[in-house]
Write a protein that holds these residues in place. Structure first.
Motif, mmCIF file in Angstrom:
data_model
loop_
_atom_site.group_PDB
_atom_site.id
_atom_site.type_symbol
_atom_site.label_atom_id
_atom_site.label_comp_id
_atom_site.label_asym_id
_atom_site.label_seq_id
_atom_site.Cartn_x
_atom_site.Cartn_y
_atom_site.Cartn_z
ATOM 1 N N UNK A 10 0.842 -1.203 0.000
ATOM 2 C CA UNK A 10 0.000 0.000 0.000
ATOM 3 C C UNK A 10 0.874 1.250 0.000
ATOM 4 N N UNK A 11 1.928 1.256 0.797
ATOM 5 C CA UNK A 11 2.819 2.421 0.848
ATOM 6 C C UNK A 11 3.540 2.621 -0.485
ATOM 7 N N UNK A 12 3.941 1.538 -1.121
ATOM 8 C CA UNK A 12 4.592 1.644 -2.429
ATOM 9 C C UNK A 12 3.615 2.221 -3.455
ATOM 10 N N UNK A 13 2.372 1.747 -3.440
ATOM 11 C CA UNK A 13 1.376 2.263 -4.387
ATOM 12 C C UNK A 13 1.094 3.741 -4.149
ATOM 13 N N UNK A 14 0.982 4.153 -2.893
ATOM 14 C CA UNK A 14 0.743 5.571 -2.590
ATOM 15 C C UNK A 14 1.933 6.418 -3.053
ATOM 16 N N UNK A 15 3.139 5.945 -2.814
ATOM 17 C CA UNK A 15 4.330 6.689 -3.233
ATOM 18 C C UNK A 15 4.436 6.809 -4.744
ATOM 19 N N UNK A 16 4.155 5.728 -5.445
ATOM 20 C CA UNK A 16 4.235 5.770 -6.904
ATOM 21 C C UNK A 16 3.161 6.673 -7.500
ATOM 22 N N UNK A 17 1.956 6.619 -6.957
ATOM 23 C CA UNK A 17 0.901 7.483 -7.489
ATOM 24 C C UNK A 17 1.195 8.954 -7.201
ATOM 25 N N UNK A 18 1.740 9.253 -6.029
ATOM 26 C CA UNK A 18 2.110 10.637 -5.714
ATOM 27 C C UNK A 18 3.198 11.135 -6.651
ATOM 28 N N UNK A 19 4.198 10.311 -6.885
ATOM 29 C CA UNK A 19 5.282 10.694 -7.791
ATOM 30 C C UNK A 19 4.770 10.897 -9.208
ATOM 31 N N UNK A 20 3.845 10.045 -9.642
ATOM 32 C CA UNK A 20 3.272 10.184 -10.979
ATOM 33 C C UNK A 20 2.502 11.491 -11.113
ATOM 34 N N UNK A 23 5.008 14.462 -11.310
ATOM 35 C CA UNK A 23 5.656 14.534 -12.625
ATOM 36 C C UNK A 23 4.667 15.004 -13.679
ATOM 37 N N UNK A 24 3.427 14.524 -13.620
ATOM 38 C CA UNK A 24 2.403 14.921 -14.585
ATOM 39 C C UNK A 24 2.137 16.429 -14.504
ATOM 40 N N UNK A 25 2.028 16.965 -13.301
ATOM 41 C CA UNK A 25 1.803 18.403 -13.146
ATOM 42 C C UNK A 25 2.993 19.204 -13.670
ATOM 43 N N UNK A 26 4.208 18.722 -13.442
ATOM 44 C CA UNK A 26 5.392 19.418 -13.927
ATOM 45 C C UNK A 26 5.443 19.431 -15.445
ATOM 46 N N UNK A 27 5.134 18.297 -16.074
ATOM 47 C CA UNK A 27 5.157 18.222 -17.538
ATOM 48 C C UNK A 27 4.068 19.112 -18.124
ATOM 49 N N UNK A 28 2.896 19.141 -17.525
ATOM 50 C CA UNK A 28 1.817 19.992 -18.024
ATOM 51 C C UNK A 28 2.167 21.468 -17.922
ATOM 52 N N UNK A 29 2.812 21.878 -16.824
ATOM 53 C CA UNK A 29 3.161 23.290 -16.671
ATOM 54 C C UNK A 29 4.283 23.679 -17.628
ATOM 55 N N UNK A 30 5.204 22.768 -17.930
ATOM 56 C CA UNK A 30 6.281 23.077 -18.868
ATOM 57 C C UNK A 30 5.776 23.120 -20.298
#
Length: 54
Positions: A10-20, A23-30
């Motif tokens: 569960x912790x791995x899934x939460x961490x991966x989704x947060x990281x995704x 990154x998605x917000x950063x790519x959209x803003x760039x």
């Protein structure tokens, strides 16, 4: 598979989704680019910023 294994997954899934999401917000803003007039706005910029321009 015991409870600690499930907790770890569960912790791995939460961490991966947060990281995704980050990154998605950063790519959209760039991708928006410097040519836009920033009408989309960022989450920290509200309608109160327009009052100071005039």
């Amino acid at each position: 598979m015991n409870q600690s294994d499930l907790w770890f997954l569960v912790m791995i899934l939460i961490g991966l989704s947060t990281l995704t999401i980050i990154i998605w917000q950063f790519v959209r803003s760039r991708r928006r680019g410097p040519g836009d007039d920033n009408r989309g706005g960022n989450w920290w910029e509200g309608p109160w910023d327009d009052d100071r321009k005039g």
